[in-house]
Design an enzyme around this catalytic site. Structure first.
Site, PDB file in Angstrom:
ATOM      1  N   PHE A 241       0.870  -1.193   0.000  1.00 42.49           N
ATOM      2  CA  PHE A 241       0.000   0.000   0.000  1.00 42.49           C
ATOM      3  C   PHE A 241       0.909   1.246   0.000  1.00 42.49           C
ATOM      4  O   PHE A 241       0.848   2.086   0.889  1.00 42.49           O
ATOM      5  CB  PHE A 241      -0.951   0.036   1.212  1.00 42.49           C
ATOM      6  CG  PHE A 241      -1.781  -1.201   1.382  1.00 42.49           C
ATOM      7  CD1 PHE A 241      -2.963  -1.363   0.662  1.00 42.49           C
ATOM      8  CD2 PHE A 241      -1.390  -2.208   2.257  1.00 42.49           C
ATOM      9  CE1 PHE A 241      -3.743  -2.511   0.823  1.00 42.49           C
ATOM     10  CE2 PHE A 241      -2.162  -3.359   2.413  1.00 42.49           C
ATOM     11  CZ  PHE A 241      -3.334  -3.517   1.701  1.00 42.49           C
ATOM     12  N   ALA A 289      -3.119  -5.907  -3.139  1.00 41.77           N
ATOM     13  CA  ALA A 289      -2.131  -6.358  -2.157  1.00 41.77           C
ATOM     14  C   ALA A 289      -2.507  -7.717  -1.555  1.00 41.77           C
ATOM     15  O   ALA A 289      -1.625  -8.549  -1.308  1.00 41.77           O
ATOM     16  CB  ALA A 289      -2.002  -5.317  -1.048  1.00 41.77           C
ATOM     17  N   ASP A 309       0.669  -0.608   5.255  1.00 41.55           N
ATOM     18  CA  ASP A 309      -0.031   0.648   5.590  1.00 41.55           C
ATOM     19  C   ASP A 309      -1.325   0.734   4.789  1.00 41.55           C
ATOM     20  O   ASP A 309      -1.469   1.578   3.891  1.00 41.55           O
ATOM     21  CB  ASP A 309       0.882   1.848   5.299  1.00 41.55           C
ATOM     22  CG  ASP A 309       0.243   3.172   5.717  1.00 41.55           C
ATOM     23  OD1 ASP A 309      -0.692   3.144   6.542  1.00 41.55           O
ATOM     24  OD2 ASP A 309       0.688   4.223   5.213  1.00 41.55           O
ATOM     25  N   CYS A 349      -4.940   3.086  10.171  1.00 42.29           N
ATOM     26  CA  CYS A 349      -5.379   4.476  10.309  1.00 42.29           C
ATOM     27  C   CYS A 349      -6.866   4.545  10.624  1.00 42.29           C
ATOM     28  O   CYS A 349      -7.483   5.599  10.487  1.00 42.29           O
ATOM     29  CB  CYS A 349      -5.035   5.287   9.066  1.00 42.29           C
ATOM     30  SG  CYS A 349      -5.754   4.611   7.569  1.00 42.29           S
TER      31      CYS A 349
HETATM   32  N1  SAH Z   1       1.804   4.251   2.781  1.00 41.39           N
HETATM   33  C1  SAH Z   1       1.269   5.375   2.037  1.00 41.39           C
HETATM   34  C2  SAH Z   1      -0.205   5.615   2.289  1.00 41.39           C
HETATM   35  C3  SAH Z   1      -1.103   4.457   1.980  1.00 41.39           C
HETATM   36  S1  SAH Z   1      -2.767   4.913   1.730  1.00 41.39           S
HETATM   37  C4  SAH Z   1       2.065   6.630   2.374  1.00 41.39           C
HETATM   38  O1  SAH Z   1       2.723   6.657   3.409  1.00 41.39           O
HETATM   39  O2  SAH Z   1       1.997   7.589   1.620  1.00 41.39           O
HETATM   40  C5  SAH Z   1      -3.459   3.447   1.172  1.00 41.39           C
HETATM   41  C6  SAH Z   1      -3.078   3.060  -0.243  1.00 41.39           C
HETATM   42  O3  SAH Z   1      -3.644   1.771  -0.446  1.00 41.39           O
HETATM   43  C7  SAH Z   1      -3.644   3.922  -1.359  1.00 41.39           C
HETATM   44  O4  SAH Z   1      -2.571   4.365  -2.155  1.00 41.39           O
HETATM   45  C8  SAH Z   1      -4.549   2.999  -2.169  1.00 41.39           C
HETATM   46  O5  SAH Z   1      -4.450   3.210  -3.573  1.00 41.39           O
HETATM   47  C9  SAH Z   1      -4.012   1.649  -1.809  1.00 41.39           C
HETATM   48  N2  SAH Z   1      -4.927   0.504  -1.868  1.00 41.39           N
HETATM   49  C10 SAH Z   1      -6.201   0.426  -1.438  1.00 41.39           C
HETATM   50  N3  SAH Z   1      -6.671  -0.835  -1.564  1.00 41.39           N
HETATM   51  C11 SAH Z   1      -5.644  -1.571  -2.075  1.00 41.39           C
HETATM   52  C12 SAH Z   1      -5.489  -2.958  -2.412  1.00 41.39           C
HETATM   53  N4  SAH Z   1      -6.481  -3.841  -2.222  1.00 41.39           N
HETATM   54  N5  SAH Z   1      -4.301  -3.371  -2.886  1.00 41.39           N
HETATM   55  C13 SAH Z   1      -3.284  -2.500  -3.066  1.00 41.39           C
HETATM   56  N6  SAH Z   1      -3.382  -1.194  -2.771  1.00 41.39           N
HETATM   57  C14 SAH Z   1      -4.540  -0.734  -2.281  1.00 41.39           C
END
Ligand code: SAH
Length: 406
Positions: A241, A289, A309, A349
């Site tokens: 993520f 993910a 995250d 979060c």
């Molecule tokens: N770690 C990042 C923030 C993550 S926010 C930082 O510090 O900037 C959560 C992220 O998860 C987003 O970018 C979103 O696109 C992604 N996301 C949401 N569901 C997901 C999934 N099932 N698989 C992969 N990514 C995902």
């Protein structure tokens, strides 16, 4: 802190009798006396018809004043306190609070020109969020009380005078505006012309496009956790993520190889631009993910550092059980993939998932994965997203850093 802060702002007694009064139940009054800042609609007893976003005087059942609040005609949080005393006129208080919020950041923000300048209730300005990205400020307005033309003008005026930004941009959260019954608006420049800049946090550079991206564009609340994670990171690292590469780019300072996974192509394009800006080579993988971790864990792929995250799985209390199952699955897979002596950084979060629940889920995953976990740090959000001790809802981010062995 809340009371001290308000007493210093005490206004001259006024003969103004036009401010509407709202009576709250004993339960609502007890909550306020304990230092909280919200009263739910179910704890509002009576008040004459009040127009949306008005300043109201909050009274207990016996008619004693509990202070001044914004009244919302649509939110379940009907009352958001702005002062424990009577504030007939908001303008001076607003300017004072903006000044205090800026002073607080001067004390506690280090190694960054990107940080949250004002965080709503946590800065006693309910519904106002301001972030600084180097020379650009972004503003979000989330309550009826903050949405009036006069309040907007004062906010822009005070921010411009104190921080001299090149430009100010309003970022609109359409869903919140809808819930608050505010007229729709588009994200737009409010001052100046610049919409893109570069920020520097912990020595790492990031591009910032003010009119793109999620939230206000970056996850500033993780800034101190990026540095903390990088202190222990080693070997082959995986940032799950990864969004625009916040953790991944910090890990790249220490790790031999870094891979970032996200489902958003746009986020990964921004991440790659950030990697180039810092002269780093990072591998980005677009995908779900859950699926990727499942495949990799069963095919025997191994890492020395893994960051988890995910987005907020529990937006309401009802989602908590499903959210905990999601965290368990992710953590279990990560624990299986980590080499002995490796590092796991696992975040949540969701306000509704407590630190205790996250640690519980992690401890269950540890048993299932037959690993050992030593807790290195249990952290929260960066200090520019202040936590008010008496308002638990202001604490939402958890970041657990641990050492994994067999
Ligand atoms: N770690 C990042 C923030 C993550 S926010 C930082 O510090 O900037 C959560 C992220 O998860 C987003 O970018 C979103 O696109 C992604 N996301 C949401 N569901 C997901 C999934 N099932 N698989 C992969 N990514 C995902």
């Amino acid at each position: 802190m809340y009371h001290d802060c308000m007493r210093r702002n005490e206004m001259q007694p006024s003969t103004d009798t036009t401010m509407p009064r709202v009576k709250v139940t004993p339960r609502g009054a007890t909550r306020l006396k304990a230092g909280h800042v919200w009263v739910y609609r179910s704890d509002v007893m009576a008040g004459r018809e009040i127009s949306q976003g008005s300043l109201v005087e909050v009274m207990d059942a016996r008619g004693r004043s509990l202070g001044t609040a914004f009244y919302s005609s649509s939110s379940q949080i009907a009352i958001r306190m702005i002062s424990a005393v009577r504030v007939p006129e908001f303008s001076a208080l607003l300017r004072h609070r903006i000044g205090e919020a800026i002073e607080y950041r001067k004390r506690i923000v280090q190694d960054s020109d990107a940080y949250r300048v004002i965080f709503s209730e946590a800065d006693f300005l309910p519904g106002l969020i301001v972030d600084r990205y180097n020379d650009i400020l972004t503003v979000q307005i989330l309550t009826q009380g903050m949405d009036s033309a006069s309040v907007r003008d004062e906010v822009l005026d005070e921010l411009s005078a104190r921080l001299q930004p090149e430009s100010i941009i309003e970022r609109v959260d359409a869903r919140v505006r809808d819930l608050e019954k505010l007229a729709p608006r588009a994200s737009a420049l409010l001052k100046g012309e610049k919409t893109a800049t570069t920020v520097l946090m912990n020595g790492v550079q990031f591009q910032y496009q003010a009119l793109e991206g999620q939230k206000t564009g970056a996850f500033l609340d993780q800034r101190e956790n990026y540095a903390a994670a990088a202190r222990y990171a080693l070997g082959e690292a995986l940032d799950v993520f990864c969004y625009q590469g916040g953790f991944a780019l910090h890990l790249a300072e220490r790790c031999r190889q870094v891979t970032g996974i996200d489902s958003s192509r746009a986020a990964l394009e921004a991440a790659e631009a950030n990697a180039r800006l810092n002269g780093r080579q990072i591998e980005w993988l677009e995908g779900n993910a859950f699926d990727v971790l499942k495949d990799w864990a069963s095919s025997g792929k191994r890492f020395d550092t893994i960051i988890l995250d995910p987005p907020a799985f529990a937006k309401t209390k009802q989602d908590v059980d499903a959210a905990l199952r999601g965290y368990k699955e992710l953590n279990l897979r990560a624990l299986k993939m980590l080499r002995s002596g490796g590092l796991l950084v696992t975040c949540s979060c969701s306000y509704h998932v407590s630190e205790a629940s996250l640690l519980q889920v992690l401890s269950e995953a540890v048993v299932d994965a037959r690993r050992t976990v030593r807790l290195l740090e249990v952290r929260g959000q960066s200090k520019d997203h202040p936590i008010l001790l008496n308002v638990p809802e202001t604490a939402y981010l958890k970041c657990v850093i641990c050492y994994i062995s067999d």
